[in-house]
Design a protein around this motif. Structure first.
Motif, PDB file in Angstrom:
ATOM      1  N   VAL A   1       5.154  -4.331   8.995  1.00  0.00           N
ATOM      2  CA  VAL A   1       4.283  -4.493  10.019  1.00  0.00           C
ATOM      3  C   VAL A   1       4.512  -2.873  10.442  1.00  0.00           C
ATOM      4  O   VAL A   1       4.011  -1.858  10.573  1.00  0.00           O
ATOM      5  CB  VAL A   1       4.671  -5.153  11.457  1.00  0.00           C
ATOM      6  CG1 VAL A   1       4.302  -4.724  12.621  1.00  0.00           C
ATOM      7  CG2 VAL A   1       4.517  -6.617  11.400  1.00  0.00           C
ATOM      8  N   ASP A   2       6.318  -2.223  10.413  1.00  0.00           N
ATOM      9  CA  ASP A   2       6.636  -0.831  11.094  1.00  0.00           C
ATOM     10  C   ASP A   2       6.557  -0.312   9.940  1.00  0.00           C
ATOM     11  O   ASP A   2       5.445   0.816  10.507  1.00  0.00           O
ATOM     12  CB  ASP A   2       7.795  -0.665  10.862  1.00  0.00           C
ATOM     13  CG  ASP A   2       8.403  -1.466  12.369  1.00  0.00           C
ATOM     14  OD1 ASP A   2       7.721  -2.429  12.577  1.00  0.00           O
ATOM     15  OD2 ASP A   2       9.904  -1.725  11.985  1.00  0.00           O
ATOM     16  N   MET A   3       6.554  -0.403   8.637  1.00  0.00           N
ATOM     17  CA  MET A   3       5.505   0.614   7.573  1.00  0.00           C
ATOM     18  C   MET A   3       4.292   0.834   7.935  1.00  0.00           C
ATOM     19  O   MET A   3       3.818   2.075   7.979  1.00  0.00           O
ATOM     20  CB  MET A   3       5.456   0.253   6.337  1.00  0.00           C
ATOM     21  CG  MET A   3       6.469   0.675   5.097  1.00  0.00           C
ATOM     22  SD  MET A   3       6.473   0.185   3.751  1.00  0.00           S
ATOM     23  CE  MET A   3       6.023   1.445   2.779  1.00  0.00           C
ATOM     24  N   VAL A   4       3.524   0.135   8.060  1.00  0.00           N
ATOM     25  CA  VAL A   4       1.538   0.049   8.707  1.00  0.00           C
ATOM     26  C   VAL A   4       1.871   0.937  10.288  1.00  0.00           C
ATOM     27  O   VAL A   4       1.245   2.194   9.634  1.00  0.00           O
ATOM     28  CB  VAL A   4       0.756  -1.237   8.692  1.00  0.00           C
ATOM     29  CG1 VAL A   4      -0.157  -0.891   8.741  1.00  0.00           C
ATOM     30  CG2 VAL A   4       1.253  -2.572   7.322  1.00  0.00           C
ATOM     31  N   VAL A   5       1.620   0.441  11.285  1.00  0.00           N
ATOM     32  CA  VAL A   5       2.286   1.249  12.097  1.00  0.00           C
ATOM     33  C   VAL A   5       2.428   2.909  11.925  1.00  0.00           C
ATOM     34  O   VAL A   5       2.072   3.387  12.477  1.00  0.00           O
ATOM     35  CB  VAL A   5       3.094   0.649  13.194  1.00  0.00           C
ATOM     36  CG1 VAL A   5       3.118   1.204  14.755  1.00  0.00           C
ATOM     37  CG2 VAL A   5       2.306  -0.971  13.026  1.00  0.00           C
ATOM     38  N   GLU A   6       4.147   3.301  11.249  1.00  0.00           N
ATOM     39  CA  GLU A   6       4.534   4.236  11.196  1.00  0.00           C
ATOM     40  C   GLU A   6       3.640   5.353  10.174  1.00  0.00           C
ATOM     41  O   GLU A   6       4.080   6.141   9.949  1.00  0.00           O
ATOM     42  CB  GLU A   6       5.985   4.713  10.509  1.00  0.00           C
ATOM     43  CG  GLU A   6       6.346   3.721  12.079  1.00  0.00           C
ATOM     44  CD  GLU A   6       8.040   3.481  11.327  1.00  0.00           C
ATOM     45  OE1 GLU A   6       8.284   4.476  10.671  1.00  0.00           O
ATOM     46  OE2 GLU A   6       8.417   3.201  12.678  1.00  0.00           O
ATOM     47  N   ARG A   7       2.429   4.814   9.480  1.00  0.00           N
ATOM     48  CA  ARG A   7       2.314   5.109   8.811  1.00  0.00           C
ATOM     49  C   ARG A   7       2.508   5.663   7.391  1.00  0.00           C
ATOM     50  O   ARG A   7       2.721   6.512   6.834  1.00  0.00           O
ATOM     51  CB  ARG A   7       0.457   6.329   9.320  1.00  0.00           C
ATOM     52  CG  ARG A   7      -0.409   6.123  10.160  1.00  0.00           C
ATOM     53  CD  ARG A   7      -0.653   7.072  10.368  1.00  0.00           C
ATOM     54  NE  ARG A   7      -2.236   6.344  11.507  1.00  0.00           N
ATOM     55  CZ  ARG A   7      -2.612   7.055  10.893  1.00  0.00           C
ATOM     56  NH1 ARG A   7      -3.573   8.057  10.599  1.00  0.00           N
ATOM     57  NH2 ARG A   7      -4.312   6.836  11.748  1.00  0.00           N
ATOM     58  N   ALA A   8       3.682   4.905   7.506  1.00  0.00           N
ATOM     59  CA  ALA A   8       4.324   5.292   6.148  1.00  0.00           C
ATOM     60  C   ALA A   8       4.175   5.839   4.814  1.00  0.00           C
ATOM     61  O   ALA A   8       3.039   4.892   4.525  1.00  0.00           O
ATOM     62  CB  ALA A   8       5.974   4.634   6.007  1.00  0.00           C
TER      63      ALA A   8
ATOM     64  N   GLN B   1      -1.124  -4.362  -1.924  1.00  0.00           N
ATOM     65  CA  GLN B   1      -2.406  -3.972  -2.257  1.00  0.00           C
ATOM     66  C   GLN B   1      -2.743  -3.414  -0.875  1.00  0.00           C
ATOM     67  O   GLN B   1      -3.472  -2.554  -0.784  1.00  0.00           O
ATOM     68  CB  GLN B   1      -3.059  -5.369  -2.447  1.00  0.00           C
ATOM     69  CG  GLN B   1      -3.245  -5.599  -4.433  1.00  0.00           C
ATOM     70  CD  GLN B   1      -3.579  -7.349  -4.790  1.00  0.00           C
ATOM     71  OE1 GLN B   1      -4.540  -7.291  -3.376  1.00  0.00           O
ATOM     72  NE2 GLN B   1      -3.163  -7.430  -6.030  1.00  0.00           N
ATOM     73  N   SER B   2      -2.363  -4.048   0.664  1.00  0.00           N
ATOM     74  CA  SER B   2      -2.310  -3.700   1.728  1.00  0.00           C
ATOM     75  C   SER B   2      -1.793  -2.160   1.732  1.00  0.00           C
ATOM     76  O   SER B   2      -2.948  -1.697   2.239  1.00  0.00           O
ATOM     77  CB  SER B   2      -1.711  -4.232   2.428  1.00  0.00           C
ATOM     78  OG  SER B   2      -1.529  -5.424   2.056  1.00  0.00           O
ATOM     79  N   LEU B   3      -0.858  -1.863   0.893  1.00  0.00           N
ATOM     80  CA  LEU B   3      -0.793  -0.347   1.331  1.00  0.00           C
ATOM     81  C   LEU B   3      -2.204   0.402   0.521  1.00  0.00           C
ATOM     82  O   LEU B   3      -2.132   1.735   0.859  1.00  0.00           O
ATOM     83  CB  LEU B   3       0.762  -0.118   0.634  1.00  0.00           C
ATOM     84  CG  LEU B   3       1.921  -0.456   1.696  1.00  0.00           C
ATOM     85  CD1 LEU B   3       3.097  -0.519   0.628  1.00  0.00           C
ATOM     86  CD2 LEU B   3       1.766   0.546   2.693  1.00  0.00           C
ATOM     87  N   ASP B   4      -2.622  -0.457  -0.734  1.00  0.00           N
ATOM     88  CA  ASP B   4      -3.381   0.929  -1.326  1.00  0.00           C
ATOM     89  C   ASP B   4      -5.016   0.859  -0.633  1.00  0.00           C
ATOM     90  O   ASP B   4      -5.259   2.139  -0.727  1.00  0.00           O
ATOM     91  CB  ASP B   4      -4.042  -0.115  -3.064  1.00  0.00           C
ATOM     92  CG  ASP B   4      -2.923  -0.118  -3.643  1.00  0.00           C
ATOM     93  OD1 ASP B   4      -1.462   1.168  -3.649  1.00  0.00           O
ATOM     94  OD2 ASP B   4      -2.847  -0.757  -4.276  1.00  0.00           O
ATOM     95  N   GLN B   5      -5.280   0.100  -0.475  1.00  0.00           N
ATOM     96  CA  GLN B   5      -6.236   0.305   1.075  1.00  0.00           C
ATOM     97  C   GLN B   5      -6.415   0.720   1.886  1.00  0.00           C
ATOM     98  O   GLN B   5      -6.936   1.690   2.161  1.00  0.00           O
ATOM     99  CB  GLN B   5      -6.532  -1.749   1.493  1.00  0.00           C
ATOM    100  CG  GLN B   5      -6.954  -2.910   0.218  1.00  0.00           C
ATOM    101  CD  GLN B   5      -8.148  -2.134  -0.008  1.00  0.00           C
ATOM    102  OE1 GLN B   5      -9.024  -1.580   0.054  1.00  0.00           O
ATOM    103  NE2 GLN B   5      -8.248  -2.091  -1.872  1.00  0.00           N
ATOM    104  N   LEU B   6      -5.226   0.761   2.693  1.00  0.00           N
ATOM    105  CA  LEU B   6      -4.605   1.402   3.513  1.00  0.00           C
ATOM    106  C   LEU B   6      -4.976   3.047   3.162  1.00  0.00           C
ATOM    107  O   LEU B   6      -5.704   3.727   4.726  1.00  0.00           O
ATOM    108  CB  LEU B   6      -3.104   1.738   4.541  1.00  0.00           C
ATOM    109  CG  LEU B   6      -3.148   0.168   5.268  1.00  0.00           C
ATOM    110  CD1 LEU B   6      -1.691   0.147   6.032  1.00  0.00           C
ATOM    111  CD2 LEU B   6      -4.079   0.423   5.885  1.00  0.00           C
TER     112      LEU B   6
END
Lengths: 209, 181
Positions: free
Chosen positions: B133-140, B162-167
């Motif tokens: 969750v932190d990774m996604v919120v902080e746009r890491a 896969q979520s990171l790829d899509q983001l």
């Protein structure tokens, strides 16, 4: 003559000094990386050939022993484990070749000779299949496939988990316009885009998780 | 890599067995093991230990960390630390599960051990979820996952990567759009 032999045997040279145990370990490493990398990693035809020969000779000598014997059953179990890795490794590579067949026909540098042959045959069979099933029934001006547009390429920007096997500095990570650099210690684990570590994976200073 | 393949790798880890048969040293491709003598502990890969155990040819000595005291300490460490604590083995979940399933009579207080292993892996899974969750919120752009075991990586691999790829696909489109307007 001796010199030219040495030149062509350059890649062989390393494995000739390896024990069969090290060959198995190398193939197991290659298997794990291959399973997890989006693109095809360089083929290891010499190591594979060496290992397959060894498996064959073991298979023959084991067939002469009684299966009820404890030592024999242990040897067989180990052999089955090695065979599993080899088969799975080759199958994983074939799956990638089939998926990106047109791309790898144009970029065969990481394929072994057999794999290149397989890729070419697979591509020509696919062409024939597409023609016979669909294309020949379409009006003439729709019968060409634009391969440049239809070619699937391995996506090296995909995220992967990696473990650093040695200390490395200045790994560049480029994502959606940003670029950052990263230093890793031996044993650190990072989730990051594959392309930033593809070189490290190929040279063996990082492995995929 | 799926869970079975990670378990396959864990089966290469060495454990100590106490055989009840005699046999000379066995030369395998991946190493020499034995000699095997009754009551003389010797080291073998986990796959071999389990196979001998199934034939009732040995007892398995659990690794020194597979007991209530050590695991209680690890559980405590894991709860107190914000980061992932280093585990006694990179394959602790698989080794514990395999031994509990195949040699529970060689382990003291197997039920407690099983519960502790589950508590530790639950605590780590909760940290992992929070980290994601932190990774996604902080746009890491990347995330450090030191001490995460291969099994734990596998439990989130396809979801997280896969979520990171899509983001990042969405973000690069957003960037392009911002520069165009």
């Amino acid at each position: 003559m001796a010199e030219s032999l040495e030149d062509t045997m350059d890649s062989d040279f390393e494995y000739r000094r390896m024990t069969i145990k090290e060959v198995v370990e190398k193939i197991e490493e290659a298997w794990q990386n291959e399973k997890l990398s989006p693109e095809l990693l360089p083929a290891k035809p010499d190591l594979l050939e060496c290992l397959v020969e060894h498996i064959k000779s073991l298979d023959e000598s084991l067939s002469e022993l009684s299966a009820a014997d404890l030592v024999c059953s242990i040897l067989k179990q180990e052999l089955d484990r090695i065979k599993y890795v080899v088969c799975n490794y080759l199958k994983t590579r074939l799956q990638k070749i089939e998926r990106y067949v047109w791309y790898y026909c144009d970029h065969p540098s990481h394929l072994s000779q057999e794999e290149t042959k397989y890729a070419k045959e697979f591509a020509s069979n696919l062409d024939t299949h597409l023609k016979e099933v669909v294309l020949q029934h379409l009006p003439t001006n729709f019968q060409d496939i634009n391969k440049r547009k239809a070619t699937l390429k391995p996506d090296t920007t995909r995220y992967v988990f990696m473990r650093a096997l040695e200390r490395k500095s200045n790994i560049t990570i480029k994502v959606s316009g940003y670029s950052v650099t990263l230093d890793v210690e031996e044993g650190s684990q990072v989730v990051l885009p594959y392309e930033s570590v593809s070189e490290l994976v190929r040279e063996g200073s990082a492995k995929l998780l | 890599m799926d869970f079975n393949e990670i378990e396959f790798l864990a089966e290469k880890e060495l454990v100590t067995v106490v055989p009840n048969f005699s046999e000379d040293k066995i030369t395998l491709v991946t190493g020499d093991y034995g000699p095997f003598n009754p009551s003389m502990p010797t080291t073998v890969p986990l796959w071999l230990a389990v196979s001998l155990k199934k034939q009732q040819r040995c007892h398995i000595q659990p690794p020194e960390w597979l007991n209530v005291d050590m695991l209680t300490q690890k559980k405590q460490d894991e709860k107190e630390s914000e980061l992932f604590v280093e585990m006694p083995s990179n394959h602790f979940i698989e080794i514990a599960t395999i031994l509990l399933d195949n040699a529970s009579d060689d382990i003291t207080q197997p039920d407690e051990v099983r519960a502790l292993i589950k508590d530790i892996s639950d605590a780590r899974a909760a940290k992992l979820k929070k980290g994601i969750v932190d990774m996604v919120v902080e746009r890491a752009t990347h995330g450090k996952v030191d001490n995460l075991t291969p099994m734990e990586v596998t439990s989130v691999r396809s979801f997280l990567t896969q979520s990171l790829d899509q983001l990042h696909i969405l973000r690069s489109h957003a960037n392009q759009h911002a520069t165009q307007t």
